[in-house]
Design a protein around this motif. Structure first.
Motif, PDB file in Angstrom:
ATOM      1  N   GLU A 202      75.138  60.110  37.899  1.00  0.00           N
ATOM      2  CA  GLU A 202      74.711  59.839  39.270  1.00  0.00           C
ATOM      3  C   GLU A 202      73.363  59.123  39.284  1.00  0.00           C
ATOM      4  O   GLU A 202      72.454  59.486  38.531  1.00  0.00           O
ATOM      5  N   ALA A 203      73.252  58.119  40.143  1.00  0.00           N
ATOM      6  CA  ALA A 203      71.990  57.405  40.328  1.00  0.00           C
ATOM      7  C   ALA A 203      71.538  57.572  41.769  1.00  0.00           C
ATOM      8  O   ALA A 203      72.320  57.403  42.705  1.00  0.00           O
ATOM      9  N   ARG A 204      70.233  57.866  41.932  1.00  0.00           N
ATOM     10  CA  ARG A 204      69.691  58.063  43.270  1.00  0.00           C
ATOM     11  C   ARG A 204      68.981  56.821  43.800  1.00  0.00           C
ATOM     12  O   ARG A 204      68.674  56.748  44.996  1.00  0.00           O
ATOM     13  N   ASN A 205      68.732  55.879  42.911  1.00  0.00           N
ATOM     14  CA  ASN A 205      68.064  54.640  43.321  1.00  0.00           C
ATOM     15  C   ASN A 205      68.311  53.567  42.267  1.00  0.00           C
ATOM     16  O   ASN A 205      68.895  53.835  41.210  1.00  0.00           O
ATOM     17  N   LEU A 206      67.856  52.355  42.545  1.00  0.00           N
ATOM     18  CA  LEU A 206      68.098  51.228  41.643  1.00  0.00           C
ATOM     19  C   LEU A 206      67.362  51.379  40.316  1.00  0.00           C
ATOM     20  O   LEU A 206      67.855  50.942  39.268  1.00  0.00           O
ATOM     21  N   THR A 207      66.212  52.018  40.344  1.00  0.00           N
ATOM     22  CA  THR A 207      65.458  52.241  39.107  1.00  0.00           C
ATOM     23  C   THR A 207      66.255  53.132  38.151  1.00  0.00           C
ATOM     24  O   THR A 207      66.285  52.890  36.933  1.00  0.00           O
ATOM     25  N   GLU A 208      66.905  54.151  38.698  1.00  0.00           N
ATOM     26  CA  GLU A 208      67.724  55.035  37.856  1.00  0.00           C
ATOM     27  C   GLU A 208      68.929  54.288  37.292  1.00  0.00           C
ATOM     28  O   GLU A 208      69.342  54.544  36.158  1.00  0.00           O
ATOM     29  N   ILE A 223      76.970  55.834  42.538  1.00  0.00           N
ATOM     30  CA  ILE A 223      75.933  55.258  43.404  1.00  0.00           C
ATOM     31  C   ILE A 223      75.859  56.130  44.647  1.00  0.00           C
ATOM     32  O   ILE A 223      76.631  55.979  45.591  1.00  0.00           O
ATOM     33  N   ASP A 224      74.933  57.068  44.637  1.00  0.00           N
ATOM     34  CA  ASP A 224      74.951  58.153  45.621  1.00  0.00           C
ATOM     35  C   ASP A 224      73.984  57.925  46.779  1.00  0.00           C
ATOM     36  O   ASP A 224      72.783  57.728  46.577  1.00  0.00           O
ATOM     37  N   GLU A 229      73.031  47.412  51.591  1.00  0.00           N
ATOM     38  CA  GLU A 229      72.265  46.398  50.864  1.00  0.00           C
ATOM     39  C   GLU A 229      71.985  46.835  49.430  1.00  0.00           C
ATOM     40  O   GLU A 229      72.177  46.067  48.478  1.00  0.00           O
ATOM     41  N   ASP A 230      71.556  48.086  49.266  1.00  0.00           N
ATOM     42  CA  ASP A 230      71.252  48.569  47.920  1.00  0.00           C
ATOM     43  C   ASP A 230      72.519  48.768  47.092  1.00  0.00           C
ATOM     44  O   ASP A 230      72.481  48.636  45.860  1.00  0.00           O
ATOM     45  N   THR A 231      73.633  49.072  47.753  1.00  0.00           N
ATOM     46  CA  THR A 231      74.901  49.175  47.029  1.00  0.00           C
ATOM     47  C   THR A 231      75.295  47.832  46.440  1.00  0.00           C
ATOM     48  O   THR A 231      75.722  47.730  45.284  1.00  0.00           O
ATOM     49  N   CYS A 242      79.992  48.931  33.452  1.00  0.00           N
ATOM     50  CA  CYS A 242      80.775  50.161  33.597  1.00  0.00           C
ATOM     51  C   CYS A 242      81.324  50.185  35.018  1.00  0.00           C
ATOM     52  O   CYS A 242      80.994  49.331  35.836  1.00  0.00           O
ATOM     53  N   LEU A 243      82.176  51.141  35.312  1.00  0.00           N
ATOM     54  CA  LEU A 243      82.758  51.243  36.642  1.00  0.00           C
ATOM     55  C   LEU A 243      81.734  51.786  37.638  1.00  0.00           C
ATOM     56  O   LEU A 243      80.741  52.404  37.254  1.00  0.00           O
ATOM     57  N   THR A 244      82.005  51.544  38.926  1.00  0.00           N
ATOM     58  CA  THR A 244      81.078  51.959  39.977  1.00  0.00           C
ATOM     59  C   THR A 244      81.788  52.828  41.012  1.00  0.00           C
ATOM     60  O   THR A 244      82.964  52.618  41.325  1.00  0.00           O
ATOM     61  N   GLU A 245      81.044  53.798  41.536  1.00  0.00           N
ATOM     62  CA  GLU A 245      81.593  54.722  42.539  1.00  0.00           C
ATOM     63  C   GLU A 245      80.542  54.988  43.605  1.00  0.00           C
ATOM     64  O   GLU A 245      79.437  55.419  43.290  1.00  0.00           O
ATOM     65  N   SER A 246      80.887  54.733  44.852  1.00  0.00           N
ATOM     66  CA  SER A 246      80.002  55.068  45.972  1.00  0.00           C
ATOM     67  C   SER A 246      80.375  56.432  46.527  1.00  0.00           C
ATOM     68  O   SER A 246      81.562  56.774  46.636  1.00  0.00           O
TER      69      SER A 246
END
Length: 285
Positions: A202-208, A223-224, A229-231, A242-246
């Motif tokens: 899990e990532a909480r922001n773009l830096t992570e 992408i939690d 825009e950030d997504t 890698c794969l992505t999940e919102s």
């Protein structure tokens, strides 16, 4: 993900335990007034609108209770239903039909509600590459039924439980001392125990996300609670590595917007934790 054989075993456990819970030492209402030799016929009457789910489950219940019961299917799993439709007929021992009735209805009403909302999400995502996923936010004891219903409704299953996939969420990361440490510790653990489990982080922001991408072996990034825009920025940054999940409060109304950001999956606990059962009845013919 668990194997089809494991999934079937979970369904068998649900049926066995539900009958134990409901019948106990006997259905004394039926035993008191219905002769053992009595036979009858009943229909599954639809009193609502949605997507039908649980036909195959009902057949398994009837088979478990009495393998001489005959089931005539009129509407299949995944088909749309409306008030007045008849989904199936069941014929045989009257006592057996009544013994199975409540479990069949409880299961099908819940499953049909889940299939209905899943179908609505899936339709919103048509024309995109994005798939709708369930979560572990399920009713204790009947997870297999609820995840089965998601598949019937056109969705996909996330991990089944804690044992069939690694998912490093915010608390895991914080307790482990950070993203890089949590991923490395996980990879070491899997190697030491000869386990081949996919890793989601899990990532909480773009830096992570940038930090996750520096680590090998991540199957999917969650992408939690990102805005649109950030997504989009996250998907561009990940760039197919890698794969992505919102996830995070995504609704039927917002799902399409997230899909158009380019994510591979959207996960929603609402598929299973916030549904109202469809109205179905089993009536004697």
């Amino acid at each position: 993900m668990i194997s089809p054989e494991q999934f079937r075993k979970e369904i068998d456990i649900i049926i066995k335990n539900a009958i134990r819970e409901d019948v106990g030492d006997g259905d004394h209402s039926s035993l008191a007034c219905i002769p053992a030799s009595a036979t009858g016929k009943a229909k599954l009457l639809v009193k609502d609108k949605g997507v039908l789910a649980g036909i195959d489950f009902a057949k398994k219940v009837f088979q478990y209770v009495d393998n001489t019961l005959l089931v005539e299917i009129k509407i299949n799993d995944g088909e749309e239903i409306k008030n007045g439709d008849i989904a199936f007929y069941v014929e045989g021992s009257s006592r057996s039909i009544l013994m199975a009735e409540r479990l069949v209805l409880n299961g099908m009403q819940r499953m049909s509600a889940i299939a209905t909302i899943t179908s609505k999400f899936a339709k919103q995502l048509e024309g995109t590459k994005t798939k709708i996923l369930d979560t572990r936010k399920t009713t204790p004891g009947i997870r297999a039924l609820e995840k089965w219903a998601v598949k019937i409704g056109g969705g996909e299953n996330h991990r089944f439980a804690l044992y069939d996939m690694i998912m490093l969420k915010d608390n895991h990361i914080d307790f482990a001392g950070g993203i890089t440490k949590s991923i490395q510790k996980t990879k070491d653990y899997l190697q030491e125990n000869d386990l081949k489990l996919k890793i989601i982080v899990e990532a909480r922001n773009l830096t992570e996300i940038e930090e996750i991408l520096k680590c090998d072996g991540v199957y999917r990034i969650l992408i939690d609670n990102f805005n649109y825009e950030d997504t989009r920025k996250a998907v561009k940054l990940i760039n197919g590595k890698c794969l992505t999940e919102s996830s995070g409060g995504i609704t039927i109304e917002t799902a399409r917007n997230y899909a158009e950001c380019g994510v591979d999956f959207i996960s929603s606990g609402a598929l299973t934790h916030s549904v109202s059962n469809l109205d179905l009845s089993l009536k004697a013919v």
